[in-house]
Design a protein around this motif. Structure first.
Motif, PDB file in Angstrom:
ATOM      1  N   VAL A   1       0.870  -1.174   0.000  1.00  0.00           N
ATOM      2  CA  VAL A   1       0.000   0.000   0.000  1.00  0.00           C
ATOM      3  C   VAL A   1       0.902   1.217   0.000  1.00  0.00           C
ATOM      4  N   ARG A   2       0.705   2.078  -0.959  1.00  0.00           N
ATOM      5  CA  ARG A   2       1.576   3.236  -1.108  1.00  0.00           C
ATOM      6  C   ARG A   2       1.092   4.400  -0.245  1.00  0.00           C
ATOM      7  N   MET A   3       2.039   5.164   0.213  1.00  0.00           N
ATOM      8  CA  MET A   3       1.738   6.351   1.014  1.00  0.00           C
ATOM      9  C   MET A   3       0.911   7.326   0.197  1.00  0.00           C
ATOM     10  N   THR A   4      -0.034   7.986   0.837  1.00  0.00           N
ATOM     11  CA  THR A   4      -0.852   8.967   0.129  1.00  0.00           C
ATOM     12  C   THR A   4       0.027  10.084  -0.420  1.00  0.00           C
ATOM     13  N   GLU A   5      -0.380  10.615  -1.551  1.00  0.00           N
ATOM     14  CA  GLU A   5       0.420  11.655  -2.219  1.00  0.00           C
ATOM     15  C   GLU A   5       0.436  12.950  -1.427  1.00  0.00           C
TER      16      GLU A   5
ATOM     17  N   PRO B   1      -1.921   5.615   5.070  1.00  0.00           N
ATOM     18  CA  PRO B   1      -3.253   5.178   4.654  1.00  0.00           C
ATOM     19  C   PRO B   1      -3.810   4.112   5.590  1.00  0.00           C
ATOM     20  N   ASP B   2      -5.110   3.904   5.523  1.00  0.00           N
ATOM     21  CA  ASP B   2      -5.775   2.880   6.329  1.00  0.00           C
ATOM     22  C   ASP B   2      -6.660   2.034   5.418  1.00  0.00           C
TER      23      ASP B   2
ATOM     24  N   PHE C   1      -0.750  -4.492   5.885  1.00  0.00           N
ATOM     25  CA  PHE C   1      -0.117  -4.140   4.613  1.00  0.00           C
ATOM     26  C   PHE C   1       1.351  -3.783   4.805  1.00  0.00           C
ATOM     27  N   VAL C   2       2.063  -3.754   3.677  1.00  0.00           N
ATOM     28  CA  VAL C   2       3.441  -3.280   3.630  1.00  0.00           C
ATOM     29  C   VAL C   2       3.411  -1.851   3.105  1.00  0.00           C
ATOM     30  N   LEU C   3       3.883  -0.921   3.892  1.00  0.00           N
ATOM     31  CA  LEU C   3       3.807   0.491   3.531  1.00  0.00           C
ATOM     32  C   LEU C   3       5.013   0.884   2.692  1.00  0.00           C
ATOM     33  N   VAL C   4       4.748   1.500   1.549  1.00  0.00           N
ATOM     34  CA  VAL C   4       5.801   1.965   0.648  1.00  0.00           C
ATOM     35  C   VAL C   4       5.704   3.488   0.543  1.00  0.00           C
ATOM     36  N   ALA C   5       6.836   4.153   0.732  1.00  0.00           N
ATOM     37  CA  ALA C   5       6.841   5.616   0.689  1.00  0.00           C
ATOM     38  C   ALA C   5       8.189   6.107   0.197  1.00  0.00           C
TER      39      ALA C   5
END
Length: 551
Positions: free
Chosen positions: A19-23, A145-146, A151-155
Motif C-alpha cells: 500500500v503506497r503512502m498517500t500523495e 493510509p488505512d 499491509f506493507v507500507l511503501v513511501a
C-alpha cells in the motif's frame, strides 16, 4: 523474481500486500494576497502553532527516541529564522500558502545539497511544511493510509510524526526509496522493531496490492515471490515470532558465558516496555529529558520523583544512570550559554557539569535519595570523560553522596587509550560507540559531508573498544556498550569478542541480539572480532566478520 536492494533495519522478515503512502499536497501556485500582509502572517502563525502543538502531543504519546524526534520537529516548526523567511515572502505580497511552501523548500534544498545525515533531515522539513499547508487549506494532512487490512507500507520517506505512531497490527513492514541508516525512519523503525528496508531506490515501481517479501536481514525486497519463497518466509516469520514470544532468558553465548542485555531508556515511562522485552536492567538512562524542555534546571524533588519512577520496575537489577550530558547538539542556556565555534569539542558532558557544579551536586543528591527509596542496583556514570583526573573527580564526588557504584563513559580516544588508568579509579566503563566513532574518525555526527566516516565497524573504533575491553579484563572491572552499535546483532558478537561484558540497546533489539549471541561461543566471538579488527576499513570489517561467523 525481481529483487530491490536497500539498507535493512534489524533482522526481521515480513510478507504482505503493498500500500503506497498517500500523495503529498500539490505545491501552491504563487499568487498575490488579497487579504494583506498582516492577515497572512496571522494565518501562518495560527497554523504553525497548531502544527507544533500536534507534534508535541504526538511526542508525549510516543516516548523514546520518537519523542525526541517529534519534539525537535515541533521546535523546527516555530524556528524564528524560518518564520523570518516566511514573513519576507509575505511582505512581498504573496499568500501564506506560497510563502510557507517556498521558505521550507529553500531550507530543504540546502539540507539536500549537504547530503548524508543532514540530507536525511530534509524529509522532516517536508513533513512540517505539508502539515502547515494542510492547516492553511483546511484539509487533512497527508499521512499513513488505512486500507482496512495489514499491509506493507511503501513511501519515498516517512515522516517522524507518522513513524512514531504507526499501528503495528496493520503495518507489517516499511519500504522507502529515500533515506539511509541514520534517517529518522531507520532510527524509529529500529527502536519500534519494525521490519524495514530503507533507501531501496526502485521502491516507487512497486504496485499497490502486489504481495512482496521484505527481508531486513538481507536488505532486499522480493516483489514477485513464488509460493515456495512465501512458504520459507512464513517459516522464518513464525520462528522469529516464537523466539520473541518465548520467555526471555538472560543474555549468554553458546558456551554459557553470561552477557547482560540491558536497555537504553530516555524517560521513566519507557521502563515497562523494556521489562516486557526481557531487559535485564538499564545500561543507559538519559537524564536529559528532565532538562532539555526547561528554561532552568529541575529541582531536586522533581528529579528524585523521576528517578524513583525509573528505578522501581527494576528491583534487584542494575540501572545505569548517565549524568546530564549537555552541550554540542544539546545546548542548555542555564548550563553553558557561551558561543563556541566547535561545541562538539567544547564545554560539554562532565566539563560543563564541573563548570556548574551545583547542578551536578543537585543531580547526585536526587539520585542518592531515589536510591535510598528503592531496591534497584543504581550505578551512575559521567559523560564525556577524557582524563584520569576527571575520572577521579567524579567517582570521589559520587561516593561523597553515598552512591556505591560510579563509572565513566568512554567516548573519546584519550580515555580509551588510558582505560587501565581510568579503571583504576572507576568501578566500570561504558563505551558510547556513537561519540567514540565521531571523535576517532574526526567526523561530526551531524555533518552530512562526512557521514560515510561515521561507522562503528571501522577497525580504528574496534581497536579502541578492544583497548577498553582488555583493560577491564586486567582490572576485573565490567565494560559495557551503550551506543547504537550494540543493537547490531553481528556487531554485538564482535563487541563481546573485544571484551564487552554487557550490551545496552533499544528494547526492540534485545531479542535479535540475544539470539545472535546464543549462536556463538566466546572463542567464536573472539575469532570473529579479530577478523573484523584486522580489516582495513568498515566495509571490509563487516564482510570479514560475516565470513568468520559462518565457519
Amino acid at each position: 523474481m525481481s529483487t530491490l536492494r536497500g539498507v535493512g533495519i534489524g533482522q526481521g522478515i515480513a510478507t504482505g500486500p503493498v500500500v503506497r503512502m498517500t500523495e503529498a499536497l500539490p505545491a501552491p501556485e504563487r499568487t498575490d494576497s488579497t487579504a494583506g500582509a498582516a492577515a497572512e502572517r496571522e494565518r501562518v502563525r495560527s497554523a504553525v502553532t497548531a502544527v507544533a502543538a500536534d507534534l508535541q502531543q504526538r511526542a508525549d504519546s510516543a516516548g523514546g527516541a520518537a519523542a525526541e524526534v517529534l519534539e525537535a520537529q515541533a521546535m523546527i516548526a516555530e524556528d524564528p529564522t524560518l518564520m523570518d523567511e516566511i514573513d519576507t515572502r509575505i511582505d512581498e505580497g504573496t499568500t501564506a500558502e506560497w510563502a510557507v511552501h517556498d521558505a521550507f523548500a529553500g531550507f530543504r534544498a540546502t539540507l539536500e545539497a549537504v547530503g548524508g545525515y543532514l540530507g536525511e533531515r530534509a524529509a522532516d522539513l517536508e513533513d512540517i511544511a505539508q502539515r502547515v499547508l494542510a492547516r492553511l487549506q483546511g484539509v487533512p494532512a497527508p499521512g499513513v493510509p488505512d486500507p482496512g487490512h495489514p499491509f506493507v507500507l511503501v513511501a519515498r520517506d516517512l515522516a517522524p510524526a507518522d513513524t512514531a505512531l504507526l499501528d503495528l497490527d496493520q503495518v507489517l513492514a516499511l519500504i522507502t526509496s529515500d533515506g539511509g541508516p541514520t534517517s529518522h525512519t531507520a532510527i524509529l523503525a529500529r527502536e519500534k522493531g519494525i521490519v524495514a528496508v530503507v533507501g531501496a531506490a526502485d521502491a516507487s515501481s512497486l504496485e499497490d496490492g502486489r504481495t512482496v517479501i521484505v527481508d531486513a536481514a538481507a536488505g532486499t525486497v522480493n516483489d514477485s515471490p513464488t509460493e515456495a519463497e512465501l512458504a520459507v518466509a512464513a517459516e522464518r516469520i513464525a520462528a522469529r515470532a516464537a523466539a520473541g514470544a518465548a520467555p526471555a532468558t538472560p543474555g549468554a553465548l553458546a558456551d554459557g558465558t553470561a552477557i547482560a542485555l540491558l536497555a537504553n531508556l530516555g524517560k521513566p515511562g519507557d521502563a515497562a516496555d523494556a521489562v516486557a522485552r526481557g531487559a535485564e536492567g538499564v545500561g543507559l538512562f538519559r537524564t536529559e529529558f528532565l532538562f532539555l524542555s526547561s528554561a532552568q534546571a529541575p529541582t531536586i524533588q522533581q528529579q528524585r520523583e523521576a528517578y524513583i519512577e525509573l528505578l522501581r520496575p527494576f528491583e534487584g537489577r542494575k540501572v545505569v544512570v548517565r549524568m546530564l550530558d549537555a552541550g554540542a547538539d544539546k545546548p542548555l542556556a542555564f548550563l553553558n550559554d557561551a558561543h563556541e565555534e566547535n561545541p562538539a569539542l567544547g564545554l560539554r558532558g562532565l566539563r560543563a557539569l564541573r563548570a556548574s557544579e551545583d547542578i551536578l551536586r543537585e543531580q547526585l543528591t536526587a539520585l542518592a535519595e531515589a536510591d535510598a527509596a528503592t531496591a534497584a542496583d543504581l550505578w551512575v556514570m559521567a559523560p564525556m570523560v577524557t582524563t584520569v583526573e576527571e575520572t577521579a573527580y567524579f567517582t570521589a564526588l559520587a561516593r561523597e553522596y553515598g552512591l556505591k557504584t560510579a563509572g565513566v563513559m568512554v567516548e573519546v580516544p584519550a580515555s580509551a587509550l588510558l582505560a587501565d588508568r581510568v579503571l583504576a579509579h572507576a568501578d566500570f566503563a561504558s563505551i558510547g560507540t556513537n561519540d567514540l566513532t565521531q571523535y576517532t574518525m574526526a567526523a561530526d555526527r551531524l555533518l552530512g559531508s562526512v557521514a560515510s566516516f561515521q561507522d562503528p565497524w571501522h577497525p580504528a573504533v574496534l581497536r579502541l573498544v578492544r583497548e577498553v575491553g582488555d583493560a577491564g579484563a586486567r582490572t576485573g572491572k565490567p565494560v559495557g556498550i551503550c551506543g547504537e552499535a550494540a543493537a547490531d546483532p553481528l556487531l554485538a558478537v564482535v563487541l563481546v569478542g573485544l571484551g564487552a561484558t554487557s550490551l545496552s540497546m533499544a528494547p526492540a533489539a534485545l531479542a535479535d541480539v540475544r539470539r545472535s549471541l546464543s549462536q556463538h561461543s566466546l572463542d567464536d566471538a573472539r575469532r570473529i572480532a579479530a577478523a573484523a579488527a584486522d580489516a582495513d576499513d568498515a566495509a571490509a570489517a563487516r564482510a570479514a566478520a560475516q565470513a568468520a561467523a559462518q565457519i
